[in-house]
Design an enzyme around this catalytic site. Sequence first.
Site, mmCIF file in Angstrom:
data_model
loop_
_atom_site.group_PDB
_atom_site.id
_atom_site.type_symbol
_atom_site.label_atom_id
_atom_site.label_comp_id
_atom_site.label_asym_id
_atom_site.label_seq_id
_atom_site.Cartn_x
_atom_site.Cartn_y
_atom_site.Cartn_z
ATOM 1 N N ARG A 32 -16.022 -3.841 7.610
ATOM 2 C CA ARG A 32 -15.697 -2.916 6.529
ATOM 3 C C ARG A 32 -16.483 -1.621 6.743
ATOM 4 O O ARG A 32 -17.663 -1.654 7.103
ATOM 5 C CB ARG A 32 -16.053 -3.503 5.155
ATOM 6 C CG ARG A 32 -15.137 -4.617 4.678
ATOM 7 C CD ARG A 32 -13.761 -4.090 4.310
ATOM 8 N NE ARG A 32 -12.892 -5.120 3.769
ATOM 9 C CZ ARG A 32 -12.082 -5.885 4.483
ATOM 10 N NH1 ARG A 32 -12.066 -5.760 5.809
ATOM 11 N NH2 ARG A 32 -11.314 -6.774 3.905
ATOM 12 N N GLU B 196 -9.894 4.914 3.900
ATOM 13 C CA GLU B 196 -8.784 4.684 4.825
ATOM 14 C C GLU B 196 -7.454 4.981 4.132
ATOM 15 O O GLU B 196 -7.181 4.416 3.082
ATOM 16 C CB GLU B 196 -8.810 3.239 5.318
ATOM 17 C CG GLU B 196 -10.067 2.915 6.113
ATOM 18 C CD GLU B 196 -10.227 1.458 6.453
ATOM 19 O OE1 GLU B 196 -11.080 1.125 7.290
ATOM 20 O OE2 GLU B 196 -9.490 0.622 5.870
ATOM 21 N N HIS C 134 -8.093 0.481 11.818
ATOM 22 C CA HIS C 134 -8.162 -0.801 11.098
ATOM 23 C C HIS C 134 -7.090 -1.778 11.590
ATOM 24 O O HIS C 134 -6.328 -2.348 10.812
ATOM 25 C CB HIS C 134 -8.020 -0.585 9.590
ATOM 26 C CG HIS C 134 -8.648 -1.690 8.779
ATOM 27 N ND1 HIS C 134 -9.338 -1.468 7.620
ATOM 28 C CD2 HIS C 134 -8.681 -3.041 8.973
ATOM 29 C CE1 HIS C 134 -9.768 -2.620 7.119
ATOM 30 N NE2 HIS C 134 -9.371 -3.601 7.939
#
Length: 318
Positions: free
Chosen positions: A234, A263, A285
């Site tokens: 994270r 994000e 990601h």
Amino acid sequence: MQKIVFLDRATLAPQIKLARPAFEHELVEYGHTQADQVAARLDGATIAITNKVPLTADVIAQLPSLKLVAVAATGTDCVDKEACERHGIKVSNIRGYALNTVPEHTFALMLALRRNLIAYRDDVLNGEWQKSGQFCFFNHAIHDLGGMTLGIIGEGVLGQRVAEIAKAFGMRPLFAAHKGREGLGPLYTPWDEVLATSDVITIHSPLTPQTRGMLAMPEFRAMQRTPLVINTARGGLVDEDALVRALDEGLISGIGFDVLSSEPPGDDNPLMRIANRPNVIVTPHVAWASDEAQQALADQLMDNIGGFMRGAPVNIVV
């Protein structure tokens, strides 16, 4: 009739199939959902599916029909779990699906950075090989993983799998004791020792109030071997301004991040400002997102829902 609403279906690739539950149901899928659309879209829903769309206490209070929030991910920080508990709503998550994809991505980042693959690829594209006049050239340092010490922050299934792969590469994996805690048993190496002795540090921790910002300037200044810092967990686990400063000051040698604090990131994100450097790799990601892992996630997601409706719930968080 159960109404199932998937708030952000576009967070799974289009080729990933969702098995239909065996009970009578209506499934409504939205590619994306904005914060001000959540309550209206979940009106009358008994089951909500979300990957990253936040379910806040205010929204949950407006959804008397809701019985289950099925999170299409392992992390559940997007859901106000205390509010769900107050309203008798169960929350489930996905577990164990990323056992291969996240560790493989972690090592892809390590290998690319340790061997300077980005810099050498750029050199080839820019004609440096032709200019060299010989079969190879040495514009950038190349280092093996074998013999390196790997500091692992997070001892769950992903951290354990990373340690297994590290041993196959001939690395020495160390699990960091939880920051500020000692005496956690033989699995762990003291936090300060891991920072001081690791050639690569990789993060596999959940994001909680206790872990947020766990790596900042004090930690970077304690790193004595200018390690690579890898994060496939994270973004909020690392102070990004401090991370860039640590790179600029030579406290670390490279950055491999698949996750950022926001994000998608804004142009002013500290890592986006340096993303074109050869010792910085930022991926969007996707460490979790091999087709195999996504399908396993989707299958487990629908199994969670089916188990809940059969009265045999699994993977319940609250």
